[in-house]
Scaffold this motif. Structure first.
Motif, PDB file in Angstrom:
ATOM      1  N   LYS A 108       0.828  -1.203   0.000  1.00  0.00           N
ATOM      2  CA  LYS A 108       0.000   0.000   0.000  1.00  0.00           C
ATOM      3  C   LYS A 108       0.865   1.258   0.000  1.00  0.00           C
ATOM      4  N   ASP A 109       0.301   2.322  -0.551  1.00  0.00           N
ATOM      5  CA  ASP A 109       1.013   3.589  -0.659  1.00  0.00           C
ATOM      6  C   ASP A 109       1.102   4.268   0.707  1.00  0.00           C
ATOM      7  N   LEU A 110       2.313   4.517   1.179  1.00  0.00           N
ATOM      8  CA  LEU A 110       2.518   5.235   2.428  1.00  0.00           C
ATOM      9  C   LEU A 110       2.937   6.683   2.195  1.00  0.00           C
ATOM     10  N   ALA A 111       3.342   7.005   0.973  1.00  0.00           N
ATOM     11  CA  ALA A 111       3.882   8.335   0.694  1.00  0.00           C
ATOM     12  C   ALA A 111       2.866   9.434   0.996  1.00  0.00           C
ATOM     13  N   ARG A 112       1.608   9.191   0.729  1.00  0.00           N
ATOM     14  CA  ARG A 112       0.599  10.236   0.934  1.00  0.00           C
ATOM     15  C   ARG A 112       0.415  10.579   2.410  1.00  0.00           C
ATOM     16  N   TYR A 113       0.741   9.634   3.298  1.00  0.00           N
ATOM     17  CA  TYR A 113       0.574   9.872   4.729  1.00  0.00           C
ATOM     18  C   TYR A 113       1.823  10.473   5.379  1.00  0.00           C
ATOM     19  N   PHE A 114       2.964  10.351   4.698  1.00  0.00           N
ATOM     20  CA  PHE A 114       4.216  10.839   5.274  1.00  0.00           C
ATOM     21  C   PHE A 114       4.948  11.741   4.272  1.00  0.00           C
ATOM     22  N   PRO A 115       4.348  12.887   3.941  1.00  0.00           N
ATOM     23  CA  PRO A 115       4.975  13.774   2.939  1.00  0.00           C
ATOM     24  C   PRO A 115       6.342  14.278   3.363  1.00  0.00           C
ATOM     25  N   GLU A 116       6.584  14.387   4.665  1.00  0.00           N
ATOM     26  CA  GLU A 116       7.884  14.856   5.128  1.00  0.00           C
ATOM     27  C   GLU A 116       8.991  13.864   4.796  1.00  0.00           C
ATOM     28  N   LEU A 117       8.657  12.565   4.739  1.00  0.00           N
ATOM     29  CA  LEU A 117       9.654  11.561   4.385  1.00  0.00           C
ATOM     30  C   LEU A 117       9.913  11.538   2.878  1.00  0.00           C
ATOM     31  N   VAL A 118       8.878  11.825   2.104  1.00  0.00           N
ATOM     32  CA  VAL A 118       9.076  11.962   0.653  1.00  0.00           C
ATOM     33  C   VAL A 118       9.995  13.147   0.373  1.00  0.00           C
ATOM     34  N   ASP A 119       9.770  14.265   1.066  1.00  0.00           N
ATOM     35  CA  ASP A 119      10.641  15.429   0.908  1.00  0.00           C
ATOM     36  C   ASP A 119      12.081  15.094   1.288  1.00  0.00           C
ATOM     37  N   ALA A 120      12.233  14.341   2.398  1.00  0.00           N
ATOM     38  CA  ALA A 120      13.578  13.982   2.845  1.00  0.00           C
ATOM     39  C   ALA A 120      14.263  13.068   1.826  1.00  0.00           C
ATOM     40  N   ALA A 121      13.511  12.132   1.240  1.00  0.00           N
ATOM     41  CA  ALA A 121      14.088  11.240   0.232  1.00  0.00           C
ATOM     42  C   ALA A 121      14.571  12.027  -0.979  1.00  0.00           C
ATOM     43  N   HIS A 122      13.777  13.008  -1.395  1.00  0.00           N
ATOM     44  CA  HIS A 122      14.189  13.870  -2.503  1.00  0.00           C
ATOM     45  C   HIS A 122      15.436  14.666  -2.148  1.00  0.00           C
ATOM     46  N   ALA A 123      15.513  15.091  -0.908  1.00  0.00           N
ATOM     47  CA  ALA A 123      16.572  16.016  -0.508  1.00  0.00           C
ATOM     48  C   ALA A 123      17.920  15.336  -0.295  1.00  0.00           C
ATOM     49  N   VAL A 124      17.932  14.133   0.272  1.00  0.00           N
ATOM     50  CA  VAL A 124      19.212  13.589   0.727  1.00  0.00           C
ATOM     51  C   VAL A 124      19.559  12.201   0.207  1.00  0.00           C
ATOM     52  N   LEU A 125      18.598  11.442  -0.294  1.00  0.00           N
ATOM     53  CA  LEU A 125      18.944  10.105  -0.781  1.00  0.00           C
ATOM     54  C   LEU A 125      19.558  10.180  -2.180  1.00  0.00           C
ATOM     55  N   PRO A 126      20.341   9.170  -2.563  1.00  0.00           N
ATOM     56  CA  PRO A 126      20.878   9.138  -3.925  1.00  0.00           C
ATOM     57  C   PRO A 126      19.773   9.173  -4.977  1.00  0.00           C
ATOM     58  N   GLU A 127      20.126   9.551  -6.183  1.00  0.00           N
ATOM     59  CA  GLU A 127      19.150   9.699  -7.263  1.00  0.00           C
ATOM     60  C   GLU A 127      18.410   8.399  -7.555  1.00  0.00           C
ATOM     61  N   ARG A 128      19.121   7.285  -7.436  1.00  0.00           N
ATOM     62  CA  ARG A 128      18.518   5.982  -7.742  1.00  0.00           C
ATOM     63  C   ARG A 128      18.863   5.018  -6.614  1.00  0.00           C
ATOM     64  N   VAL A 129      17.843   4.649  -5.837  1.00  0.00           N
ATOM     65  CA  VAL A 129      18.106   3.801  -4.677  1.00  0.00           C
ATOM     66  C   VAL A 129      16.803   3.149  -4.218  1.00  0.00           C
ATOM     67  N   VAL A 130      16.930   1.968  -3.603  1.00  0.00           N
ATOM     68  CA  VAL A 130      15.796   1.282  -2.970  1.00  0.00           C
ATOM     69  C   VAL A 130      16.246   0.854  -1.587  1.00  0.00           C
TER      70      VAL A 130
END
Length: 350
Positions: free
Chosen positions: A58-80
């Protein structure tokens, strides 16, 4: 999204064992880490696109927008990455995981999601890596995946992205099993250093907390079938006050009828029970609960306390006619409350 490993992916799971497994002689076999008590989550990032999915897909991104922002900000461009979403709050002078706050984050209203992201921000705690750049890491040893995880997240500089601590010392892991519960953690997980990542399979091991407590039976609910007892409401004394701490259910048909016949003559007027406690119990499930005279004591198996209540439904073990209700207090619960959750995370890339 075009990654070496694309969603949906079922995370690798753990099977329960009774103790932290020892290292054999010679080279270490196991890597140990704390067992986090949150929402299991996989984060997929492919450039501007971020997907965060639950254990069931299930999609969790909609409930945790701050973590989506953090992933965009600090994680590598391509990662799982594989990990846990949790909420940590100051409780009793230290930061502890707070399941109640975390569970409230799953809400359909966008306005509430945005408000809770500010009021009770979540943290993603990574403990495995499935892919980085163009490499599928699922067939690699855990040692290789752990190194990729550290490269991806340990030095992120963003408090919203963290990495779980690990050790290869079974004595240290056994100590963690007790000490880290004070931060709200749930036990210890073991991974084979040479193990590959197998989605949906129980290739890890986990040791969880199991304890017993003597509680006062303060009420019950009728089973949803309309026959027999469905669940018992339990209480413990604190400062002379009997406080509701949780419930016990899952009785056989025969036991349900036996318990209802036992408790029926002990019924009280519902108006004598604090309305707040009634509301909390109703919120936990359907149907009305029936208060009884607080005279019976029984022993129950439980795993963890949270906010002065049992974290999960507890299991009835036996009646305790040798115990007085007033003797059933919180002081019997061996739960440390002094470990700060942020002391369990990686610092300095270790």
């Amino acid at each position: 999204m075009d990654l070496p490993v694309n969603p949906p992916v079922q995370p690798m799971l753990a099977k329960a064992v009774t103790a932290v497994p020892d290292q054999p002689g010679g080279e270490p076999v196991w890597s140990y880490e704390p067992k986090w008590d949150g929402f299991r989550a996989l984060i997929f990032r492919d450039g501007d696109e971020v997907v965060m999915s639950s254990r069931g897909g299930k999609d969790l991104a909609r409930y945790f927008p701050e973590l989506v922002d953090a992933a965009h900000a600090v994680l590598p461009e391509r990662v799982v990455l594989d990990g846990e979403v949790a909420v940590a709050r100051p409780i009793g002078g230290v930061n502890r995981l707070d399941w109640d706050s975390l569970s409230q984050r799953i809400h359909p209203a966008a306005s509430r999601v945005a408000r809770l992201a500010e009021e009770t921000p979540a943290v993603f705690i990574g403990f495995d890596a499935l892919a980085t750049d163009s490499m599928d890491l699922t067939a690699e040893r855990f040692e290789v995946r752990r190194s990729a995880l550290l490269d991806a997240a340990a030095e992120s500089g963003d408090d919203r992205i963290q990495v779980s601590r690990v050790t290869r010392d079974s004595a240290v892991a056994t100590d963690w099993f007790t000490a880290f519960e004070g931060a709200g953690l749930d036990g210890v997980v073991g991974k084979r250093l040479d193990g590959v990542y197998v989605p949906g399979k129980r290739e890890m091991v986990k040791v969880k907390h199991k304890r017993t407590a003597d509680c006062v039976v303060i009420g019950y609910r009728i089973h949803k079938s309309g026959t027999g007892l469905g669940s018992m409401l339990l209480g413990l004394y604190a400062e002379g006050e009997l406080r509701m701490v949780g419930g016990s259910s899952a009785f056989s048909d025969k036991k349900r009828i036996e318990l209802q016949e036992m408790l029926e003559p002990m019924r009280l007027d519902p108006d004598r029970v604090a309305q707040g406690e009634v509301s909390r119990w109703r919120a936990a499930g359907s149907g009305e609960w029936i208060p009884i005279r607080p005279e019976l004591v029984a022993e129950f198996a439980y795993d963890q306390m949270e906010n002065q209540r049992f974290r999960h439904t507890v299991k009835f073990l036996r009646w305790r006619p040798d115990r007085e209700p007033e003797s059933c207090g919180y002081d019997q619960l061996d739960v440390p409350l002094t470990y700060d959750v942020f002391d369990v995370l990686v610092t300095g890339g270790q």
